[in-house]
Design a protein around this motif. Structure first.
Motif, PDB file in Angstrom:
ATOM      1  N   TYR A 200       0.808  -1.232   0.000  1.00 47.31           N
ATOM      2  CA  TYR A 200       0.000   0.000   0.000  1.00 47.31           C
ATOM      3  C   TYR A 200       0.842   1.284   0.000  1.00 47.31           C
ATOM      4  CZ  TYR A 200      -3.934  -3.035   1.017  1.00 47.31           C
ATOM      5  OH  TYR A 200      -4.903  -4.016   0.949  1.00 47.31           O
ATOM      6  N   GLY A 201       2.151   1.133  -0.038  1.00 47.36           N
ATOM      7  CA  GLY A 201       3.011   2.327  -0.005  1.00 47.36           C
ATOM      8  C   GLY A 201       2.943   3.062   1.329  1.00 47.36           C
ATOM      9  N   ILE A 202       2.846   2.280   2.415  1.00 44.91           N
ATOM     10  CA  ILE A 202       2.788   2.902   3.745  1.00 44.91           C
ATOM     11  C   ILE A 202       4.200   3.050   4.310  1.00 44.91           C
ATOM     12  CG2 ILE A 202       2.005   2.621   6.147  1.00 44.91           C
ATOM     13  CD1 ILE A 202      -0.406   1.097   5.060  1.00 44.91           C
ATOM     14  N   LYS A 203       4.502   4.263   4.760  1.00 45.96           N
ATOM     15  CA  LYS A 203       5.811   4.509   5.368  1.00 45.96           C
ATOM     16  C   LYS A 203       5.679   4.380   6.881  1.00 45.96           C
ATOM     17  CE  LYS A 203       6.371   8.130   2.034  1.00 45.96           C
ATOM     18  NZ  LYS A 203       4.960   8.377   1.981  1.00 45.96           N
ATOM     19  N   MET A 204       6.461   3.503   7.454  1.00 44.64           N
ATOM     20  CA  MET A 204       6.489   3.357   8.912  1.00 44.64           C
ATOM     21  C   MET A 204       7.532   4.340   9.447  1.00 44.64           C
ATOM     22  SD  MET A 204       4.286   1.040   9.826  1.00 44.64           S
ATOM     23  CE  MET A 204       4.761   0.606  11.505  1.00 44.64           C
ATOM     24  N   ALA A 205       7.118   5.169  10.396  1.00 42.04           N
ATOM     25  CA  ALA A 205       7.999   6.239  10.879  1.00 42.04           C
ATOM     26  C   ALA A 205       8.221   6.094  12.387  1.00 42.04           C
ATOM     27  CB  ALA A 205       7.386   7.589  10.544  1.00 42.04           C
ATOM     28  N   LYS A 225      21.841   8.694  16.915  1.00 39.83           N
ATOM     29  CA  LYS A 225      22.158   8.418  15.509  1.00 39.83           C
ATOM     30  C   LYS A 225      22.467   6.941  15.229  1.00 39.83           C
ATOM     31  CE  LYS A 225      25.590   9.884  12.100  1.00 39.83           C
ATOM     32  NZ  LYS A 225      26.721  10.796  11.868  1.00 39.83           N
ATOM     33  N   GLU A 226      23.362   6.338  16.043  1.00 45.16           N
ATOM     34  CA  GLU A 226      23.765   4.951  15.745  1.00 45.16           C
ATOM     35  C   GLU A 226      22.557   4.025  15.771  1.00 45.16           C
ATOM     36  OE1 GLU A 226      26.620   4.905  14.596  1.00 45.16           O
ATOM     37  OE2 GLU A 226      27.039   6.881  15.400  1.00 45.16           O
ATOM     38  N   GLN A 227      21.703   4.239  16.772  1.00 42.56           N
ATOM     39  CA  GLN A 227      20.543   3.350  16.918  1.00 42.56           C
ATOM     40  C   GLN A 227      19.544   3.551  15.781  1.00 42.56           C
ATOM     41  OE1 GLN A 227      19.393   4.425  20.945  1.00 42.56           O
ATOM     42  NE2 GLN A 227      20.324   2.561  21.743  1.00 42.56           N
ATOM     43  N   LEU A 228      19.347   4.797  15.375  1.00 41.46           N
ATOM     44  CA  LEU A 228      18.399   5.036  14.271  1.00 41.46           C
ATOM     45  C   LEU A 228      18.947   4.463  12.965  1.00 41.46           C
ATOM     46  CD1 LEU A 228      17.285   8.658  15.250  1.00 41.46           C
ATOM     47  CD2 LEU A 228      15.903   6.592  15.392  1.00 41.46           C
ATOM     48  N   LEU A 229      20.256   4.580  12.790  1.00 38.84           N
ATOM     49  CA  LEU A 229      20.847   3.998  11.578  1.00 38.84           C
ATOM     50  C   LEU A 229      20.748   2.473  11.612  1.00 38.84           C
ATOM     51  CD1 LEU A 229      23.978   6.262  10.960  1.00 38.84           C
ATOM     52  CD2 LEU A 229      21.918   6.084   9.544  1.00 38.84           C
ATOM     53  N   ARG A 230      20.930   1.933  12.790  1.00 35.08           N
ATOM     54  CA  ARG A 230      20.786   0.472  12.918  1.00 35.08           C
ATOM     55  C   ARG A 230      19.368   0.045  12.538  1.00 35.08           C
ATOM     56  NH1 ARG A 230      22.077  -3.211  18.317  1.00 35.08           N
ATOM     57  NH2 ARG A 230      21.179  -5.126  17.486  1.00 35.08           N
ATOM     58  N   LEU A 231      18.394   0.819  12.978  1.00 39.38           N
ATOM     59  CA  LEU A 231      16.991   0.524  12.642  1.00 39.38           C
ATOM     60  C   LEU A 231      16.784   0.463  11.126  1.00 39.38           C
ATOM     61  CD1 LEU A 231      13.768   0.647  13.051  1.00 39.38           C
ATOM     62  CD2 LEU A 231      14.063   3.115  12.950  1.00 39.38           C
ATOM     63  N   VAL A 232      17.245   1.501  10.425  1.00 36.58           N
ATOM     64  CA  VAL A 232      16.940   1.530   8.985  1.00 36.58           C
ATOM     65  C   VAL A 232      17.756   0.509   8.207  1.00 36.58           C
ATOM     66  CG1 VAL A 232      16.082   3.903   9.002  1.00 36.58           C
ATOM     67  CG2 VAL A 232      18.486   3.515   8.455  1.00 36.58           C
ATOM     68  N   ASN A 237      14.508  -1.441   3.938  1.00 31.03           N
ATOM     69  CA  ASN A 237      13.356  -1.271   3.051  1.00 31.03           C
ATOM     70  C   ASN A 237      12.945   0.203   3.136  1.00 31.03           C
ATOM     71  OD1 ASN A 237      10.563  -1.149   2.204  1.00 31.03           O
ATOM     72  ND2 ASN A 237      10.515  -3.380   2.398  1.00 31.03           N
ATOM     73  N   PRO A 238      12.697   0.862   2.001  1.00 29.66           N
ATOM     74  CA  PRO A 238      12.340   2.289   2.059  1.00 29.66           C
ATOM     75  C   PRO A 238      11.099   2.561   2.916  1.00 29.66           C
ATOM     76  CG  PRO A 238      12.513   1.538  -0.232  1.00 29.66           C
ATOM     77  CD  PRO A 238      12.746   0.342   0.634  1.00 29.66           C
ATOM     78  N   CYS A 239      10.255   1.569   3.128  1.00 28.13           N
ATOM     79  CA  CYS A 239       9.065   1.783   3.974  1.00 28.13           C
ATOM     80  C   CYS A 239       9.446   1.855   5.450  1.00 28.13           C
ATOM     81  CB  CYS A 239       8.054   0.653   3.795  1.00 28.13           C
ATOM     82  SG  CYS A 239       7.341   0.595   2.151  1.00 28.13           S
ATOM     83  N   ASN A 240      10.644   1.405   5.781  1.00 29.05           N
ATOM     84  CA  ASN A 240      11.082   1.409   7.184  1.00 29.05           C
ATOM     85  C   ASN A 240      11.877   2.684   7.458  1.00 29.05           C
ATOM     86  OD1 ASN A 240      12.104   0.812   9.760  1.00 29.05           O
ATOM     87  ND2 ASN A 240      13.786  -0.405   8.903  1.00 29.05           N
ATOM     88  N   GLY A 241      11.233   3.663   8.063  1.00 32.08           N
ATOM     89  CA  GLY A 241      11.902   4.944   8.296  1.00 32.08           C
ATOM     90  C   GLY A 241      11.646   5.500   9.678  1.00 32.08           C
TER      91      GLY A 241
END
Ligand code: DNO
Length: 359
Positions: A200-205, A225-232, A237-241
């Motif tokens: 569905y083109g949903i972005k998870m934020a 920063k390190e943890q957020l970068l680890r998340l993405v 996946n571009p939907c995982n933001g």
């Protein structure tokens, strides 16, 4: 960028949609179905009633904040797959209804935490504030008593009486969940929801932890920063933001927000733009949005969002309570409207400067 404001819904929010209509430059509404406990699948009719109300007021829903994550998902409980199925069903329903942004968090036990919801300022306004010393003296079993009273009847998310009644159980539930386990449980969840997001083109934020360090001995995995970068990267996946919440990340002076924004280029799906004032280590309060009222460089923040090509929703966030407004702490109309105008002004300046340089 699209300027938005959060609205808590009829019956919850003293700020009405017709008032929001008069805020200049407001492009959309961020909202959710309040009262649906995390873990339950959302009902289409209920969501459509909310959507219609927003649309009848002349707006569209620019994003959902939040679809809450059940504790069983965060702690890898035995029934987590059932709750993930419900989450997927909610995302599919939202996707069918045209929603393309969902904000959520992965904080243990509590959502954002403050020690005072109405700290008086010299100018007669009040703000929310946080003092680590106060938290350190709190026995989690007695927290509800502490928070009651000062807030004008409003509670922080996660501090609801029904959760407070099971607070010992919740702490036990998270007892075995350290940072690594929480990351693993997050990865499991994200991998499960990515297919429906892609469909569905949903972005998870992901909303960062607030404050941006561990509280009550609970793990925090979205604090810098390190943890957020680890998340993405862990679910690439571009939907995982991410939701860049400048106030949450900015609670820790070690976080360089423009640098974090630049590092997350392509994965910033939503921005909460607000300021905080650092008083001393572990002690901060929420200021007006203006750079000079707090400790963050708001121009640099808007410039970095612009520079990475961010085009998603931005919203002002926690404001002061001014002019004796009766409101949800942090979510009055007046100071957020001032914040929105200020952010819009910064953006206009950033854009025009850019165009000027190109000429
Ligand atoms: C605070 C908010 C958070 C946020 C959630 C997202 O004002 O920014 O409560 O909505 O953490 O899940």
């Amino acid at each position: 960028m699209k300027m938005t404001m959060r609205w808590f819904g009829t019956g919850y929010d003293p700020v009405t949609l017709d008032k929001l209509r008069q805020v200049p430059g407001l492009d959309g509404i961020i909202t959710t179905l309040y009262g649906v406990p995390p873990g339950e699948a959302w009902k289409k009719e209920q969501f459509n009633a909310l959507k219609k109300e927003v649309e009848d007021a002349g707006f569209s829903i620019a994003g959902i904040e939040s679809v809450g994550i059940h504790d069983s998902i965060k702690t890898a409980g035995k029934d987590r797959d059932r709750y993930i199925e419900n989450y997927i069903a909610t995302l599919a329903m939202l996707g069918e209804e045209g929603v393309d942004l969902v904000c959520y968090n992965f904080m243990a036990v509590f959502d954002w935490t403050r020690t005072n919801l109405a700290k008086p300022r010299g100018d007669g306004s009040t703000v929310m504030s946080y003092e680590q010393d106060v938290i350190d003296k709190i026995d989690p079993a007695n927290m509800f008593a502490r928070m009651d009273g000062k807030s004008g009847g409003y509670l922080l998310p996660g501090w609801e009486p029904e959760r407070m009644a099971r607070i010992k159980e919740l702490f036990e539930l998270y007892g075995a969940v350290d940072e690594e386990a929480l990351f693993a449980n997050l990865k499991y969840f994200l991998e499960a929801v990515m297919p429906v997001c892609e469909k569905y083109g949903i972005k998870m934020a992901m909303h960062p932890d607030d404050p941006a360090w561990p509280v009550f001995g609970l793990p925090r995995i979205m604090a810098g920063k390190e943890q957020l970068l680890r998340l993405v990267k862990m679910v690439d996946n571009p939907c995982n933001g991410v939701t860049v919440c400048t106030g949450s990340l900015g609670s820790n002076p070690a976080n360089d927000i423009p640098d974090i924004i630049r590092a997350l280029k392509g994965r910033v799906h939503f921005a909460h733009v607000r300021n905080v004032r650092h008083n001393s280590p572990g002690d901060f309060e929420e200021s007006a949005h203006l750079s000079r009222d707090g400790s963050l460089d708001m121009y640099a923040i808007m410039k970095s969002l612009y520079d990475i090509g961010f085009e998603g929703p931005v919203r002002p966030d926690h404001g002061r309570t001014v002019w004796n407004e009766v409101c949800i702490p942090g979510y009055g109309l007046y100071d957020r409207a001032m914040g929105l105008c200020y952010i819009s002004g910064l953006l206009e300046a950033v854009q025009n400067t850019e165009i000027h340089f190109q000429e």
